[in-house]
Enzyme design. Sequence first.
Site, mmCIF file in Angstrom:
data_model
loop_
_atom_site.group_PDB
_atom_site.id
_atom_site.type_symbol
_atom_site.label_atom_id
_atom_site.label_comp_id
_atom_site.label_asym_id
_atom_site.label_seq_id
_atom_site.Cartn_x
_atom_site.Cartn_y
_atom_site.Cartn_z
ATOM 1 N N SER A 114 0.887 -1.227 0.166
ATOM 2 C CA SER A 114 -0.029 0.023 -0.022
ATOM 3 C C SER A 114 0.929 1.076 0.016
ATOM 4 C CB SER A 114 -1.015 0.064 1.368
ATOM 5 O OG SER A 114 -1.666 -1.049 1.131
ATOM 6 N N HIS A 115 2.029 1.133 -0.706
ATOM 7 C CA HIS A 115 2.927 2.256 -0.914
ATOM 8 C C HIS A 115 2.761 2.935 -2.203
ATOM 9 C CE1 HIS A 115 5.390 -0.195 1.998
ATOM 10 N NE2 HIS A 115 4.634 0.101 2.811
#
Lengths: 589, 254
Positions: free
Chosen positions: A515-516
Amino acid sequence: MAKKLPEVDAVLVGMGWSGSIMARELSKAGLTVVALERGANRVPGEDFTLPGIRDELRFSVRQELMQDPSQETVTFRHGTDKQALPMRRFGSFLPGDGVGGMGTHWNAMTYRFLPSDHSLRSHLTQRYGKKSVPDDMLISDWGVTYDELEGHYDRFEKLCGLSGKAGNIKGKIHPGGNPFEGWRSAEYPNKPLKPSLAGTMFEAATKELGYNPFPAPAGNMSAPYVNPEGVRLGACQYCGHCERFGCEANAKSSPNTTLLPVLAKEPKVDIRDRCYASRLVYDKAGKKVTAVVYVDLRTGEEYEQPAGMVFLSAWVFGNTHMMLHSGIGQPYDPKTGKGVVGRNYCHQVQSQVGVFFEGKEMNPFMAAGSLGMVIDDFNGDNFDHSGMDFLGGGYIALNSTNARPILTRPVPPGTPRWGSEWKEATAKWYRSSASMNCQGSNYSSRGNYLDLDPTYKDILGRPLIRMTYNFTDNDRRMSAFLTEKGAGIAKAMGATHIAANARKGDFDVVPYQSSHNTGGTPMGTDPKTSVVNKYLQSWDAHNLFVLGASVFPQNAGYNPTGAVGALTYWAADAVVNKYLKNPGHLMKA
Amino acid sequence: MTEALPRRRFLIGAATGTAAVTVAGAFAAPDLAAAQPQETAPETKSAPKPETTAAAAETPEYIPEPMQVLTATEAAFVAAAADAMIPADDLSPSGSECGVVTYIDRQLAGAYGAGARMYRAGPFHAAVPGAGNQSPLPPLEFFRAGIKAANDWTKATHGKPLDGLEPAKIAEALKTMEAGKAEFASIGSRPFFNALLTMVMEGFFADPMYGGNRNMASWRMIGYPGLPATYADKIDAFRGKRYDVEPQSIADFS
């Protein structure tokens, strides 16, 4: 018709890490602040308690703390020649929701980016020449340097109470830390966590190979900690339920454990949960934003909240969406290369190396979100890229984050996915396996961007954000290189089986990767290629600031939150000490 | 806490292939089910709990649960698939004996099955590689359509619904679906198989309060201790050593 509310000094859209930090800094400066958060309020002592918080199905598989895609999702296509389809469920990344945002349910790996990551284009062209950066690679300098940010990184680390070991204090290299890191003004506020067996094996093997292992900088408390806000965090229990969960021990740094207890008592800060900001009211001629329109999800009523300043502190997609939907700034067009909003969208090119050790009892369930050993020898430009066919890199880590059995039960390559043979392998290897993570960078590319979807809508009737994205050849080569290095470490560790899976082919929205996500509202010093200036101030509205990883012009080979925290403190400093004294553009276009 | 729970009844010695036959029968269509109960060996039902046995040898007494949404045909299909994916052996009882059918029934009957947390607006397009599932159906209806398609396919190719086949044939049919080579009339056999496998594994490994993983059979199988998972005082002490405890679940702390 939206009901108009009395004006306040500042409105924040989104109450995760950056929203919470900014709310605190503005209230300290005496400003009245309204924070709009579309999700629920979350109070650790009520919402995150034993035994229910150990429910893997509810929190990890069904993703209870994440953004609800039925409310708003993202459409995706591999290129402009393809039809974008909605992500009907989130998979490759998991946007957060609720007060605390993704900071509530992260693993809390909290790195600083390398000095060169902040000045990437200058650094690479100086070292390798102007032609070293391909034309379609849109990497750029942040506009703010590492040296300018150092004190702000330090503030964020002390807010969090990070557990770690410094490698470079004021230019002096300290053994056991990361020798490649930028200088830091002080040691980490908390000592490193207790290592896992797999971590100690990784450490020994990487030392033997001549690399430089160090403990992952962790927002899990190795010992109880009182932060500079006076908030006490507890000691980590090594429960292996960080990412996707809240922490019942208050032992994980999050907005909920470091700042929200203070903000809850602050009369100048009004956090309105379940209030979904729909658009900004933009005065184009006056180059300012005058209000935020939102819907109270408990009643369905629409409100207009006028404000002297507006801060976008939603996530990557939320920030970019709000700019595009409110008509602020020129949308990016990949055909002409003109326009800025939606530009520089990046992700993380991660790969895994699974390692299996026959007969070793590794207790993989004794874990913590950021418990790990890391090498930075192949990150960023820490190694010579002369003659290589790619730019970038990433850290390689052996992280012992969890072994929750629905999703984490590795078996050696070639094992069937079910049946007797699968059972036997699962029973044999569950306790004797670990995984290495190659945290590859993702350098912005001309074809990867965000815009508004022409077809699909969210529950407010707004167009969804459309993600046009694929891995580039640079990404695939970088991943092959990094994963090969990981496999070499696995071999040195004496692994019985090695499962090295470099990123290949096309991006897929289904398997979880990271989730970067970053970019979409890039920062910089040139309004032709950036949405916000080096103070995160919009070029098109001087009282609008954009916070979070959406301002990264490219993504580095690290988890982004350390840099997000530092940038938020940096922007808050500029607002309080520069902007409030003389409201207007802080940089000349 | 575990010993204080009278609802935990165990029987021994059933952790062999015979258990699988019993369970598949329990989920067969009603007319078949009526012919099956004697196979549950009633005399062993009341067998007292043994002093101690290896955890893996303890089999939860199997009592079929009423289904909330699955029809008898659907439940029989799911049981047959679950027992092929998780066959009974000395590592654990079979999938359905572990409650996997109950788990799937309850999940499909609830918010998940109704399509909660799923973007459901159109327009719709066939799925393309990389973009994820695009079916307009919520999971309950997707499974219903998939089970029907799978049974129609085995009827056409083997003359019987999946649960009517010999265990070796069931495994073979599932492998064909897994490879996407089963030609279903409507839904893709591979996406359906993957969704089914995912649900079976969830039911096997999730906390028992959801109806599967009875007696924490899967956690015993792999050595996952479950709750409370507070290891600050154990990570050093057990580094490199087996941490062998009776697992505990959410119910043990509720």
